[in-house]
Design a protein around this motif. Sequence first.
Motif, short mmCIF file in Angstrom:
data_model
loop_
_atom_site.label_atom_id
_atom_site.label_comp_id
_atom_site.label_asym_id
_atom_site.label_seq_id
_atom_site.Cartn_x
_atom_site.Cartn_y
_atom_site.Cartn_z
N ILE A 1 0.82 -1.50 -0.11
CA ILE A 1 0.26 -0.10 0.11
C ILE A 1 1.42 1.60 0.25
N SER A 2 2.46 0.86 -0.07
CA SER A 2 2.84 2.19 0.18
C SER A 2 4.62 1.29 0.11
N GLN A 3 5.07 2.63 0.03
CA GLN A 3 6.89 2.07 -0.24
C GLN A 3 7.29 0.96 1.44
N GLN A 4 6.67 1.64 2.36
CA GLN A 4 6.76 1.21 3.97
C GLN A 4 6.62 0.48 3.96
N LEU A 5 4.44 0.20 4.11
CA LEU A 5 3.87 -0.62 4.07
C LEU A 5 2.47 -1.37 3.55
N GLY A 6 2.23 -2.45 3.92
CA GLY A 6 1.90 -3.72 2.91
C GLY A 6 0.32 -4.01 3.88
N HIS A 7 -0.87 -4.44 3.09
CA HIS A 7 -2.03 -5.29 3.81
C HIS A 7 -1.62 -6.84 3.17
N LEU A 8 -1.68 -7.85 4.58
CA LEU A 8 -1.64 -8.80 4.44
C LEU A 8 -3.19 -9.43 4.22
N TYR A 9 -2.98 -10.32 3.88
CA TYR A 9 -4.72 -10.52 3.51
C TYR A 9 -5.36 -11.93 3.71
N LEU A 10 -6.39 -12.04 5.17
CA LEU A 10 -6.54 -13.59 4.81
C LEU A 10 -7.92 -13.76 4.50
N HIS A 11 -8.06 -14.88 4.06
CA HIS A 11 -9.16 -15.21 2.63
C HIS A 11 -9.81 -16.60 4.21
N THR A 12 -11.12 -15.84 4.63
CA THR A 12 -11.63 -17.38 5.29
C THR A 12 -13.29 -17.17 4.80
N THR A 13 -13.50 -18.82 5.55
CA THR A 13 -15.32 -18.43 5.37
C THR A 13 -15.74 -17.89 5.96
N LYS A 14 -15.19 -17.42 7.39
CA LYS A 14 -15.32 -16.45 7.70
C LYS A 14 -15.74 -14.97 7.24
N GLY A 15 -15.14 -14.89 5.78
CA GLY A 15 -15.02 -13.55 5.41
C GLY A 15 -13.44 -12.98 5.50
N LEU A 16 -12.85 -11.98 4.59
CA LEU A 16 -11.57 -11.12 4.43
C LEU A 16 -11.37 -10.50 5.57
N TYR A 17 -9.87 -11.03 6.09
CA TYR A 17 -9.63 -10.28 7.27
C TYR A 17 -8.27 -9.50 6.97
N ALA A 18 -7.92 -7.82 7.13
CA ALA A 18 -6.77 -7.14 6.70
C ALA A 18 -6.10 -6.89 7.63
N TYR A 19 -4.36 -7.39 7.58
CA TYR A 19 -3.48 -6.62 8.47
C TYR A 19 -2.47 -5.65 7.87
N VAL A 20 -2.39 -4.94 8.33
CA VAL A 20 -1.20 -3.88 8.07
C VAL A 20 -0.41 -4.96 8.49
N VAL A 21 1.04 -4.44 7.27
CA VAL A 21 3.05 -5.29 7.90
C VAL A 21 3.47 -4.48 7.12
N ARG A 22 4.66 -4.61 7.66
CA ARG A 22 6.00 -3.65 7.21
C ARG A 22 6.71 -4.39 6.73
#
Length: 97
Positions: A60-81
């Motif tokens: 999402i930028s030079q320093q950050l990204g989103h890790l997405y867990l695609h689950t049966t409960k929905g999509l979960y997004a986590y901010v990662v460096r």
Amino acid sequence: MDSVEFLAHHPYMKVTRVIEDNIQKHREEEHIMKLSTNGIETTCDTFSLDEVLDISYRDISQQLGHLYLHTTKGLYAYVVRVNPHLFILKFRKIKAI
């Protein structure tokens, strides 16, 4: 009692907005996502391997990204460096077994 062996882990950030002295600030807390043969565990959620359909990542930028867990409960997004490439590969290897 059986202990769980974690095969991989990856840091992620939880960002909260707070207002102090009428100024909005962002507070970052670092947490660890853990992968085992049973599933994926975060600070707030636990998913069995059957519940996790896939994991993806997007910058999402030079320093950050989103890790997405695609689950049966929905999509979960986590901010990662750090790019979670190795965490994703380990998950897909375990999921294929």
